[in-house]
Design a protein around this motif. Structure first.
Motif, PDB file in Angstrom:
ATOM      1  N   ILE A 174       0.767  -1.288  -0.092  1.00 18.00           N
ATOM      2  CA  ILE A 174       0.018   0.038   0.147  1.00 18.00           C
ATOM      3  C   ILE A 174       0.833   1.296  -0.076  1.00 18.00           C
ATOM      4  N   GLY A 175       2.221   1.003  -0.114  1.00 19.97           N
ATOM      5  CA  GLY A 175       3.133   2.292   0.065  1.00 19.97           C
ATOM      6  C   GLY A 175       2.871   3.153  -1.258  1.00 19.97           C
ATOM      7  N   ASN A 176       2.424   2.878  -2.245  1.00 21.97           N
ATOM      8  CA  ASN A 176       2.221   3.543  -3.485  1.00 21.97           C
ATOM      9  C   ASN A 176       0.980   4.060  -3.607  1.00 21.97           C
ATOM     10  N   LEU A 177      -0.145   3.881  -2.763  1.00 17.61           N
ATOM     11  CA  LEU A 177      -1.513   4.100  -3.064  1.00 17.61           C
ATOM     12  C   LEU A 177      -1.568   5.775  -2.900  1.00 17.61           C
ATOM     13  N   PRO A 178      -2.440   6.248  -3.528  1.00 13.65           N
ATOM     14  CA  PRO A 178      -3.036   7.629  -3.247  1.00 13.65           C
ATOM     15  C   PRO A 178      -3.628   7.766  -1.639  1.00 13.65           C
ATOM     16  N   ARG A 179      -3.304   8.862  -1.431  1.00 15.91           N
ATOM     17  CA  ARG A 179      -4.096   9.133  -0.062  1.00 15.91           C
ATOM     18  C   ARG A 179      -5.359   8.572   0.240  1.00 15.91           C
ATOM     19  N   ASP A 180      -6.032   8.980  -0.869  1.00 15.00           N
ATOM     20  CA  ASP A 180      -7.336   8.548  -0.687  1.00 15.00           C
ATOM     21  C   ASP A 180      -7.777   7.171  -0.562  1.00 15.00           C
ATOM     22  N   LEU A 181      -6.776   6.284  -1.253  1.00 13.35           N
ATOM     23  CA  LEU A 181      -6.964   4.716  -1.375  1.00 13.35           C
ATOM     24  C   LEU A 181      -6.395   4.000  -0.173  1.00 13.35           C
ATOM     25  N   SER A 182      -5.196   4.892   0.352  1.00 12.87           N
ATOM     26  CA  SER A 182      -4.623   4.209   1.591  1.00 12.87           C
ATOM     27  C   SER A 182      -5.469   3.761   2.684  1.00 12.87           C
ATOM     28  N   PRO A 183      -6.577   4.225   3.069  1.00 12.84           N
ATOM     29  CA  PRO A 183      -7.361   3.386   4.230  1.00 12.84           C
ATOM     30  C   PRO A 183      -8.134   2.325   3.682  1.00 12.84           C
ATOM     31  N   LEU A 184      -8.518   2.124   2.328  1.00 11.91           N
ATOM     32  CA  LEU A 184      -8.822   0.966   1.762  1.00 11.91           C
ATOM     33  C   LEU A 184      -8.022  -0.045   1.898  1.00 11.91           C
ATOM     34  N   GLY A 185      -6.574   0.373   1.394  1.00 16.70           N
ATOM     35  CA  GLY A 185      -5.527  -0.606   1.418  1.00 16.70           C
ATOM     36  C   GLY A 185      -5.441  -1.274   2.852  1.00 16.70           C
ATOM     37  N   GLN A 186      -5.381  -0.286   3.853  1.00 16.85           N
ATOM     38  CA  GLN A 186      -5.125  -0.688   5.183  1.00 16.85           C
ATOM     39  C   GLN A 186      -6.284  -1.458   5.842  1.00 16.85           C
ATOM     40  N   SER A 187      -7.453  -1.313   5.421  1.00 20.63           N
ATOM     41  CA  SER A 187      -8.508  -2.016   5.860  1.00 20.63           C
ATOM     42  C   SER A 187      -8.462  -3.380   5.045  1.00 20.63           C
ATOM     43  N   ILE A 188      -8.126  -3.546   3.876  1.00 18.44           N
ATOM     44  CA  ILE A 188      -8.004  -4.990   3.239  1.00 18.44           C
ATOM     45  C   ILE A 188      -7.027  -5.517   3.956  1.00 18.44           C
ATOM     46  N   ASN A 189      -5.525  -5.096   4.487  1.00 20.12           N
ATOM     47  CA  ASN A 189      -4.735  -5.732   5.116  1.00 20.12           C
ATOM     48  C   ASN A 189      -5.324  -6.086   6.415  1.00 20.12           C
ATOM     49  N   GLN A 190      -5.921  -5.366   7.193  1.00 19.21           N
ATOM     50  CA  GLN A 190      -6.339  -5.895   8.432  1.00 19.21           C
ATOM     51  C   GLN A 190      -7.289  -7.074   8.332  1.00 19.21           C
ATOM     52  N   LEU A 191      -8.087  -6.886   7.524  1.00 17.86           N
ATOM     53  CA  LEU A 191      -8.892  -8.205   6.913  1.00 17.86           C
ATOM     54  C   LEU A 191      -8.232  -9.370   6.940  1.00 17.86           C
ATOM     55  N   LEU A 192      -7.255  -9.101   5.783  1.00 13.85           N
ATOM     56  CA  LEU A 192      -6.277 -10.375   5.476  1.00 13.85           C
ATOM     57  C   LEU A 192      -5.664 -11.096   6.878  1.00 13.85           C
ATOM     58  N   SER A 193      -5.104 -10.095   7.533  1.00 12.97           N
ATOM     59  CA  SER A 193      -4.668 -10.577   8.965  1.00 12.97           C
ATOM     60  C   SER A 193      -5.420 -11.171   9.646  1.00 12.97           C
ATOM     61  N   LYS A 194      -6.610 -10.709  10.142  1.00  9.31           N
ATOM     62  CA  LYS A 194      -7.721 -11.436  10.801  1.00  9.31           C
ATOM     63  C   LYS A 194      -8.104 -12.762  10.210  1.00  9.31           C
ATOM     64  N   LEU A 195      -8.288 -12.937   9.019  1.00 10.25           N
ATOM     65  CA  LEU A 195      -8.535 -14.061   8.280  1.00 10.25           C
ATOM     66  C   LEU A 195      -7.498 -14.925   8.679  1.00 10.25           C
ATOM     67  N   GLU A 196      -6.176 -14.687   8.275  1.00 11.90           N
ATOM     68  CA  GLU A 196      -5.093 -15.554   8.670  1.00 11.90           C
ATOM     69  C   GLU A 196      -5.047 -15.944  10.010  1.00 11.90           C
ATOM     70  N   HIS A 197      -5.191 -15.233  11.059  1.00 11.24           N
ATOM     71  CA  HIS A 197      -5.592 -15.605  12.518  1.00 11.24           C
ATOM     72  C   HIS A 197      -6.664 -16.781  12.651  1.00 11.24           C
TER      73      HIS A 197
END
Length: 110
Positions: free
Chosen positions: A31-54
């Motif tokens: 998500i490092g190269n995502l525009p500022r407006d899309l960064s929260p979406l990328g972070q939310s996807i990553n949080q969801l992936l982390s919860k799913l993995e756990h």
């Protein structure tokens, strides 16, 4: 117009990144190269992936533990049945059956 095309291109790249993954790949998306407006979406996807993995890890651990708990008594039961089939006398068979009953009662199975 160029800003919209650029923004859509970024979204398309994000969609392509997610779609190209195997079902087992629950690692974070870059998500490092995502525009500022899309960064929260990328972070939310990553949080969801982390919860799913756990969750999947906990489910696998539970399944592994349950399988082990089932295999252990079944191995003993198979051995007892084999010994019962190999018993030479009726008294030997009865002793094995009595032992098996005691074990089952002890486990609240009988």
């Amino acid at each position: 117009m160029a800003g919209i095309k650029s923004g859509l291109g970024t979204i398309r790249s994000l969609v392509k990144e997610i779609r190209s993954r195997s079902p087992d790949d629950l690692s974070s998306i870059p998500i490092g190269n995502l525009p500022r407006d899309l960064s929260p979406l990328g972070q939310s996807i990553n949080q969801l992936l982390s919860k799913l993995e756990h969750s999947l890890t906990a489910e696998r651990r539970f399944s592994d533990d349950a399988a082990h708990q089932l295999r252990t008594p079944l191995a003993g039961l198979k051995l007892q049945l084999h010994m019962l089939a190999e018993a030479d006398t009726e008294s030997e068979r009865q002793a094995l059956i009595d032992d098996l009953r005691r074990r089952m009662i002890g486990r609240h199975i009988w």
